[in-house]
Design a protein around this motif. Structure first.
Motif, PDB file in Angstrom:
ATOM      1  N   MET A 186       8.090  47.313  66.715  1.00 37.76           N
ATOM      2  CA  MET A 186       7.647  48.539  66.081  1.00 37.76           C
ATOM      3  C   MET A 186       6.926  49.428  67.095  1.00 37.76           C
ATOM      4  O   MET A 186       6.170  48.945  67.922  1.00 37.76           O
ATOM      5  N   SER A 187       7.159  50.730  66.989  1.00 36.79           N
ATOM      6  CA  SER A 187       6.568  51.669  67.932  1.00 36.79           C
ATOM      7  C   SER A 187       5.058  51.777  67.732  1.00 36.79           C
ATOM      8  O   SER A 187       4.566  52.010  66.629  1.00 36.79           O
ATOM      9  N   SER A 188       4.312  51.623  68.822  1.00 41.22           N
ATOM     10  CA  SER A 188       2.862  51.806  68.765  1.00 41.22           C
ATOM     11  C   SER A 188       2.539  53.269  68.500  1.00 41.22           C
ATOM     12  O   SER A 188       1.484  53.597  67.942  1.00 41.22           O
ATOM     13  N   GLU A 189       3.454  54.175  68.900  1.00 35.96           N
ATOM     14  CA  GLU A 189       3.246  55.605  68.680  1.00 35.96           C
ATOM     15  C   GLU A 189       3.225  55.921  67.187  1.00 35.96           C
ATOM     16  O   GLU A 189       2.413  56.722  66.722  1.00 35.96           O
ATOM     17  N   LEU A 190       4.107  55.269  66.431  1.00 34.52           N
ATOM     18  CA  LEU A 190       4.144  55.486  64.983  1.00 34.52           C
ATOM     19  C   LEU A 190       2.836  55.033  64.339  1.00 34.52           C
ATOM     20  O   LEU A 190       2.267  55.740  63.505  1.00 34.52           O
ATOM     21  N   LEU A 191       2.360  53.881  64.749  1.00 27.86           N
ATOM     22  CA  LEU A 191       1.081  53.396  64.221  1.00 27.86           C
ATOM     23  C   LEU A 191      -0.057  54.338  64.594  1.00 27.86           C
ATOM     24  O   LEU A 191      -0.973  54.568  63.800  1.00 27.86           O
ATOM     25  N   ILE A 251       3.116  44.510  59.255  1.00 22.87           N
ATOM     26  CA  ILE A 251       3.271  43.337  58.414  1.00 22.87           C
ATOM     27  C   ILE A 251       4.685  42.773  58.554  1.00 22.87           C
ATOM     28  O   ILE A 251       5.651  43.535  58.639  1.00 22.87           O
ATOM     29  N   GLU A 252       4.811  41.461  58.613  1.00 20.22           N
ATOM     30  CA  GLU A 252       6.121  40.826  58.720  1.00 20.22           C
ATOM     31  C   GLU A 252       6.851  40.953  57.389  1.00 20.22           C
ATOM     32  O   GLU A 252       6.272  40.730  56.318  1.00 20.22           O
ATOM     33  N   LEU A 286       1.410  51.405  50.350  1.00 19.48           N
ATOM     34  CA  LEU A 286       2.794  51.813  50.520  1.00 19.48           C
ATOM     35  C   LEU A 286       3.409  50.979  51.629  1.00 19.48           C
ATOM     36  O   LEU A 286       2.828  50.848  52.705  1.00 19.48           O
ATOM     37  N   LEU A 287       4.581  50.413  51.376  1.00 15.07           N
ATOM     38  CA  LEU A 287       5.306  49.668  52.388  1.00 15.07           C
ATOM     39  C   LEU A 287       6.324  50.592  53.038  1.00 15.07           C
ATOM     40  O   LEU A 287       7.175  51.168  52.356  1.00 15.07           O
ATOM     41  N   VAL A 288       6.222  50.745  54.330  1.00  9.89           N
ATOM     42  CA  VAL A 288       7.064  51.678  55.087  1.00  9.89           C
ATOM     43  C   VAL A 288       8.048  50.894  55.937  1.00  9.89           C
ATOM     44  O   VAL A 288       7.653  50.053  56.756  1.00  9.89           O
ATOM     45  N   ILE A 289       9.346  51.140  55.725  1.00 16.08           N
ATOM     46  CA  ILE A 289      10.373  50.567  56.603  1.00 16.08           C
ATOM     47  C   ILE A 289      10.352  51.396  57.875  1.00 16.08           C
ATOM     48  O   ILE A 289      10.843  52.520  57.921  1.00 16.08           O
ATOM     49  N   ALA A 290       9.756  50.828  58.903  1.00 19.00           N
ATOM     50  CA  ALA A 290       9.379  51.620  60.080  1.00 19.00           C
ATOM     51  C   ALA A 290      10.508  51.763  61.088  1.00 19.00           C
ATOM     52  O   ALA A 290      10.453  51.231  62.192  1.00 19.00           O
ATOM     53  N   GLY A 291      11.563  52.511  60.714  1.00 18.67           N
ATOM     54  CA  GLY A 291      12.667  52.748  61.630  1.00 18.67           C
ATOM     55  C   GLY A 291      12.437  53.948  62.524  1.00 18.67           C
ATOM     56  O   GLY A 291      11.470  54.699  62.365  1.00 18.67           O
ATOM     57  N   ASP A 292      13.345  54.139  63.475  1.00 16.53           N
ATOM     58  CA  ASP A 292      13.224  55.263  64.413  1.00 16.53           C
ATOM     59  C   ASP A 292      13.249  56.609  63.699  1.00 16.53           C
ATOM     60  O   ASP A 292      12.576  57.560  64.123  1.00 16.53           O
ATOM     61  N   ASN A 293      14.061  56.698  62.621  1.00 16.23           N
ATOM     62  CA  ASN A 293      14.175  57.980  61.932  1.00 16.23           C
ATOM     63  C   ASN A 293      12.863  58.406  61.284  1.00 16.23           C
ATOM     64  O   ASN A 293      12.538  59.596  61.239  1.00 16.23           O
ATOM     65  N   ILE A 294      12.116  57.432  60.752  1.00 17.00           N
ATOM     66  CA  ILE A 294      10.810  57.749  60.178  1.00 17.00           C
ATOM     67  C   ILE A 294       9.902  58.337  61.258  1.00 17.00           C
ATOM     68  O   ILE A 294       9.210  59.343  61.053  1.00 17.00           O
ATOM     69  N   SER A 348      13.904  44.966  52.077  1.00 20.50           N
ATOM     70  CA  SER A 348      13.008  44.124  52.869  1.00 20.50           C
ATOM     71  C   SER A 348      13.733  43.428  54.008  1.00 20.50           C
ATOM     72  O   SER A 348      13.106  42.948  54.952  1.00 20.50           O
ATOM     73  N   GLU A 349      15.068  43.395  53.944  1.00 23.41           N
ATOM     74  CA  GLU A 349      15.851  42.750  54.983  1.00 23.41           C
ATOM     75  C   GLU A 349      16.254  43.714  56.090  1.00 23.41           C
ATOM     76  O   GLU A 349      16.859  43.310  57.088  1.00 23.41           O
ATOM     77  N   GLU A 350      15.894  44.990  55.950  1.00 23.64           N
ATOM     78  CA  GLU A 350      16.348  46.003  56.903  1.00 23.64           C
ATOM     79  C   GLU A 350      15.514  46.055  58.174  1.00 23.64           C
ATOM     80  O   GLU A 350      15.909  46.689  59.137  1.00 23.64           O
ATOM     81  N   ALA A 351      14.363  45.425  58.176  1.00 21.65           N
ATOM     82  CA  ALA A 351      13.513  45.438  59.369  1.00 21.65           C
ATOM     83  C   ALA A 351      12.669  44.175  59.385  1.00 21.65           C
ATOM     84  O   ALA A 351      12.274  43.662  58.345  1.00 21.65           O
ATOM     85  N   ASP A 352      12.396  43.674  60.593  1.00 21.06           N
ATOM     86  CA  ASP A 352      11.557  42.482  60.722  1.00 21.06           C
ATOM     87  C   ASP A 352      10.109  42.786  60.400  1.00 21.06           C
ATOM     88  O   ASP A 352       9.386  41.950  59.860  1.00 21.06           O
ATOM     89  N   GLU A 353       9.686  44.000  60.760  1.00 20.34           N
ATOM     90  CA  GLU A 353       8.305  44.395  60.513  1.00 20.34           C
ATOM     91  C   GLU A 353       8.258  45.704  59.747  1.00 20.34           C
ATOM     92  O   GLU A 353       9.065  46.599  59.967  1.00 20.34           O
TER      93      GLU A 353
END
Length: 252
Positions: free
Chosen positions: A1-6, A17-18, A35-43, A139-144
């Motif tokens: 996960m990008s530290s920049e996003l965090l 979160i795993e 809120l649970l965020v699927i933290a992909g590049d597009n977000i 929930s299966e779309e990202a590890d974190e």
């Protein structure tokens, strides 16, 4: 996960979160929702694009909230319908939208679907027991993921904190937040999951009558026509809304 996003989200105390630790349905912890965020590049890209014009994510949220408070719920739905009509043969009717009531607005929107069996409003038995499976798939779309605490009583600002939208048929974040605020006050609807093209809300108050459920189904249909892809008609979807507490919205 990008530290920049965090880092962008730091004012809202994000937590990595795993995915394997996520369980559904979502439960409030000591009356606080996250809120649970699927933290992909597009977000991340959407947030970066938003911040091109603002000093910080909190600056964006505050300014958008100020604008949002000037909008009525009917204004918001008028804008949603207007956006849908612009590139169709009904575009010339857009200039009338600010003068019509909800009933006429839904009739106008329905013309885009004229002759489609999806418009059948008869409440019939619902074949979809739950949309929780969509949460499991997500929930299966990202590890974190990112877990983001939401301000109590203002959980509806989630689309401003994670400004996903404004593409294709997906409403702009300010319109999402406006509709979420309305549903929050009426059904205690809480945004619980967001991805690059989807929202999942969980409610604690369901419609109490068939008429109310059908009106809510119409609102969902205007907000996101894809809600009917798992159902035979808007009437069947209204039955689902009477029975279930998970709302799933997604855009192509």
């Amino acid at each position: 996960m990008s530290s920049e996003l965090l880092n962008y989200l730091q004012p809202y105390n994000p937590l990595s979160i795993e995915a394997k630790k996520i369980t559904f349905p979502i439960q409030a912890q000591e009356q606080f929702y996250s809120l649970l965020v699927i933290a992909g590049d597009n977000i991340e890209e959407m947030i970066e694009d938003t911040l091109d014009d603002y000093d910080s994510i909190t600056d964006y949220v505050e300014q958008q909230l100020e604008q949002m408070q000037q909008m009525t719920t009917l204004d918001t739905f008028r804008q949603l319908v207007s956006n849908q009509l612009l590139d169709t043969e009904l575009a010339e009717q857009v200039e009338q939208i600010n003068r019509i009531d909800w009933t006429s607005l839904y009739e106008m929107y329905s013309k885009l679907w004229e002759g489609n069996s999806l418009l059948d409003e008869q409440l019939v038995p619902n074949q979809v027991n739950s949309l929780v499976s969509h949460l499991q798939t997500a929930s299966e779309e990202a590890d974190e993921w990112i877990e983001l605490p939401l301000p109590t009583g203002k959980e509806y600002i989630a689309p401003l904190i994670i400004p996903m939208g404004g593409f294709n048929e997906c409403p702009a974040p300010i319109l999402q937040a406006s509709v979420f605020q309305y549903w929050h006050h009426k059904y205690h609807a809480i945004p619980v999951v967001v991805g690059e093209s989807m929202w999942i809300l969980q409610v604690s108050t369901k419609p109490s009558t068939n008429e109310e459920a059908l009106l809510l189904a119409q609102e969902h249909f205007i907000f996101c026509s894809y809600v009917l892809e798992s159902f035979d008609s808007i009437g069947q979807y209204a039955t689902y809304l009477l029975e279930q507490d998970i709302w799933y919205f997604w855009w192509d």
